[in-house]
Design a protein around this motif. Structure first.
Motif, PDB file in Angstrom:
ATOM      1  N   ASN A 147       8.254  -7.758   9.820  1.00 37.05           N
ATOM      2  CA  ASN A 147       8.159  -6.310   9.586  1.00 37.05           C
ATOM      3  C   ASN A 147       9.504  -5.619   9.768  1.00 37.05           C
ATOM      4  OD1 ASN A 147       5.473  -6.377   9.057  1.00 37.05           O
ATOM      5  ND2 ASN A 147       4.803  -5.662  11.076  1.00 37.05           N
ATOM      6  N   ASP A 187       2.597  -2.156  24.076  1.00 40.27           N
ATOM      7  CA  ASP A 187       1.633  -1.634  23.111  1.00 40.27           C
ATOM      8  C   ASP A 187       0.588  -2.700  22.769  1.00 40.27           C
ATOM      9  OD1 ASP A 187       0.209  -0.420  21.136  1.00 40.27           O
ATOM     10  OD2 ASP A 187       1.809  -0.472  19.632  1.00 40.27           O
ATOM     11  N   LYS A 231       0.841  -1.200   0.000  1.00 39.17           N
ATOM     12  CA  LYS A 231       0.000   0.000   0.000  1.00 39.17           C
ATOM     13  C   LYS A 231       0.868   1.237   0.000  1.00 39.17           C
ATOM     14  CE  LYS A 231      -2.447   0.148   3.636  1.00 39.17           C
ATOM     15  NZ  LYS A 231      -1.953  -0.726   4.617  1.00 39.17           N
TER      16      LYS A 231
HETATM   17  P1  ATP Z   1       0.289  -2.419   6.456  1.00 39.82           P
HETATM   18  O1  ATP Z   1       0.848  -1.158   5.886  1.00 39.82           O
HETATM   19  O2  ATP Z   1       0.106  -3.525   5.509  1.00 39.82           O
HETATM   20  O3  ATP Z   1      -0.883  -2.178   7.302  1.00 39.82           O
HETATM   21  P2  ATP Z   1       2.693  -2.333   7.999  1.00 39.82           P
HETATM   22  O4  ATP Z   1       3.491  -3.394   8.681  1.00 39.82           O
HETATM   23  O5  ATP Z   1       3.369  -1.561   6.930  1.00 39.82           O
HETATM   24  O6  ATP Z   1       1.370  -3.010   7.480  1.00 39.82           O
HETATM   25  P3  ATP Z   1       2.418   0.167   9.323  1.00 39.82           P
HETATM   26  O7  ATP Z   1       1.460   0.569  10.375  1.00 39.82           O
HETATM   27  O8  ATP Z   1       2.450   0.854   8.021  1.00 39.82           O
HETATM   28  O9  ATP Z   1       2.169  -1.376   9.113  1.00 39.82           O
HETATM   29  O10 ATP Z   1       3.848   0.218  10.018  1.00 39.82           O
HETATM   30  C1  ATP Z   1       5.074   0.260   9.305  1.00 39.82           C
HETATM   31  C2  ATP Z   1       6.164  -0.471  10.092  1.00 39.82           C
HETATM   32  O11 ATP Z   1       6.359   0.170  11.367  1.00 39.82           O
HETATM   33  C3  ATP Z   1       5.826  -1.905  10.440  1.00 39.82           C
HETATM   34  O12 ATP Z   1       6.141  -2.794   9.399  1.00 39.82           O
HETATM   35  C4  ATP Z   1       6.665  -2.123  11.668  1.00 39.82           C
HETATM   36  O13 ATP Z   1       8.013  -2.385  11.325  1.00 39.82           O
HETATM   37  C5  ATP Z   1       6.597  -0.797  12.383  1.00 39.82           C
HETATM   38  N1  ATP Z   1       5.474  -0.751  13.343  1.00 39.82           N
HETATM   39  C6  ATP Z   1       4.209  -0.363  13.087  1.00 39.82           C
HETATM   40  N2  ATP Z   1       3.438  -0.445  14.176  1.00 39.82           N
HETATM   41  C7  ATP Z   1       4.228  -0.898  15.149  1.00 39.82           C
HETATM   42  C8  ATP Z   1       4.036  -1.203  16.522  1.00 39.82           C
HETATM   43  N3  ATP Z   1       2.839  -1.059  17.092  1.00 39.82           N
HETATM   44  N4  ATP Z   1       5.093  -1.641  17.238  1.00 39.82           N
HETATM   45  C9  ATP Z   1       6.311  -1.787  16.672  1.00 39.82           C
HETATM   46  N5  ATP Z   1       6.557  -1.530  15.403  1.00 39.82           N
HETATM   47  C10 ATP Z   1       5.536  -1.088  14.625  1.00 39.82           C
END
Ligand code: ATP
Ligand code: MG
Length: 442
Positions: A140, A179, A57
């Motif tokens: 991630n 968290d 995305k």
């Molecule tokens: P998507 O975009 O598909 O929803 P995403 O993993 O990219 O999934 P984001 O919220 O965009 O989710 O977060 C980007 C990155 O930041 C994650 O891949 C992760 O590495 C880190 N991250 C996000 N939220 C958290 C959290 N609550 N705790 C620790 N790291 C986080």
């Protein structure tokens, strides 16, 4: 954090990520940072999604440049967030988020500070190893390096992605306590990626689920939208049930579903979510108002029945049930009014579909929420066929012209009907006719 980071490099020829699959704007940002003498990587969800063959995305970049240094390199750069400073490089509608490596464990969302009285060491920049271990899941925490196109793995994430395994970095219980929203993220990402939540990561969820109630309502709202409007609503819902999160996230719905022995309400809910997934897959718009009308319908029905059992008249009971559920939603997930008002309208319209009175039929067809209300009515067929006649009637009513419809209702067409007792004004009649015509075009 006690977690030991150890670097594994997966060279270009051993992983499937091609530059062709990366947003040109993200590549621009990566190259400009590198040419500026900094280290820059694609990180997080984008690397993970590309490895499993999904289309990301958005593309996030991690770098050793500070936000101020990033800003100096890009004219189209905004710095955002006070406690967790990030650089947004803006290309029209696409925003590339550039985050400086950090040492602290934080939610990564940029707008939240830790609770439990712990001080947030927020803008403490760190090494890439520290940046990796503060992320949530191993999948991630993978970095795609622009200098040699390799994937850098500090936490075993590459093997976990290949095994389609979602695994928290570090001690799961501690990471959820830091968290609690990570519990929702686990369920959501497992649903989206069709990953299994690894046993030790899954184990504490049911036990720690109540911690979610302390999460910031606005954050829960954002997470709900991601859970249910990203094309994996059914799998997300089933995951919430399976891991014991539903009673905390949507307590009233969970209670109403449990009380509904026949399972009819759950069936309707799941079918509604399936419809949402189909719409997302077809790139059709989906509305949070409809989603929440669906998610909270069991709670609304239960509340309505309770009020009626107390002798409250139907119309009054509907209002009060809708208000009660809305108030509770405001408390728990901060549902904004621009969504809760149309959500209520969808519910309140339901009792108006039994009419066959011409004027009321016309008025309902012209209602701005008619289509959503009708779609909702049709969905209710999955719970009971009580309204099958109404669904059939309104389905046909939409496909007819105003005149045809009037004829089928056994009265003269609207133009000659102004002798009615409470004939509407010319203005509203015009509006009605136009609406019924536009409805017939659908
Ligand atoms: P998507 O975009 O598909 O929803 P995403 O993993 O990219 O999934 P984001 O919220 O965009 O989710 O977060 C980007 C990155 O930041 C994650 O891949 C992760 O590495 C880190 N991250 C996000 N939220 C958290 C959290 N609550 N705790 C620790 N790291 C986080
Ligand atoms: Mg993302």
């Amino acid at each position: 954090m006690t977690f030991q980071a150890e670097l594994t490099v997966i060279p270009r020829e051993q992983h499937p990520i091609s530059r062709r699959d990366i947003s040109p704007n993200a590549l621009r940002v990566l190259y400009r940072l590198r040419d500026g003498g900094y280290s820059a990587h694609l990180v997080g969800g984008a690397v993970r999604d590309l490895l499993v063959g999904q289309i990301p995305k958005d593309f996030d970049v991690a770098t050793d440049a500070t936000p101020e240094q990033v800003k100096q390199l890009f004219r189209n750069c905004r710095l955002i967030g006070r406690r967790f400073r990030l650089a947004h490089v803006v290309f029209g509608r696409e925003i590339i988020e550039v985050a400086t490596f950090r040492a602290n464990s934080d939610d990564g969302s940029g707008d939240r500070e830790m609770d439990n009285g712990r001080l947030v060491r927020d803008n403490v920049y760190g090494s890439i190893e520290e940046d990796a271990v503060r992320r949530d899941f191993t999948a991630n925490a993978l970095y795609y390096a622009i200098e040699d196109f390799s994937v850098r793995d500090y936490v075993g994430g590459y093997a976990d992605v290949l095994a389609r395994r979602l695994k928290l970095i570090g001690d799961p219980e501690q990471r959820y306590r830091e968290d609690p929203v990570r519990m929702l993220r686990a369920v959501r990402l497992a649903a989206k990626l069709q990953f299994e939540i690894e046993a030790a990561t899954a184990e504490p969820i049911a036990r720690l689920a109540p911690l979610l109630a302390e999460a910031a309502p606005a954050r829960l709202f954002e997470e709900m939208l991601k859970l249910f409007l990203s094309g994996h609503a059914v799998a997300s819902f089933e995951g919430l049930e399976r891991y014991g999160l539903l009673p905390v996230l949507l307590p009233e719905t969970a209670a109403a579903l449990a009380a509904n022995r026949s399972g009819a309400l759950r069936r309707m809910l799941v079918e509604g979510l399936r419809g949402t997934d189909v719409r997302v897959a077809g790139d059709e718009p989906v509305s949070p108002a409809f989603l929440f009308a669906l998610l909270m319908w069991p709670a609304y029905c239960r509340s309505l029945m309770g009020l009626q059992a107390q002798g409250v008249a139907l119309e009054d009971a509907q209002r009060r049930a809708a208000d009660r559920v809305t108030l509770h939603l405001l408390d728990t997930v901060a549902l904004p009014r621009r969504f809760s008002l149309p959500m209520q309208e969808i519910w309140l319209l339901q009792s108006r579909f039994s009419t066959r009175q011409r004027k009321r039929v016309m008025r309902l067809l012209a209602h701005p929420r008619f289509r959503a209300g009708y779609d909702f009515l049709a969905l209710r067929l999955f719970a009971s066929d009580e309204h099958a006649d109404d669904v059939a009637f309104w389905k046909q009513a939409q496909s007819q012209s105003g005149d045809e419809l009037s004829a089928s209702l056994g009265v003269a067409p609207p133009a000659e009907a102004s002798t009615d007792d409470d004939a509407p004004s010319k203005r509203s009649r015009r509006r009605r006719r136009r609406s019924s015509r536009s409805a017939s075009r659908e």
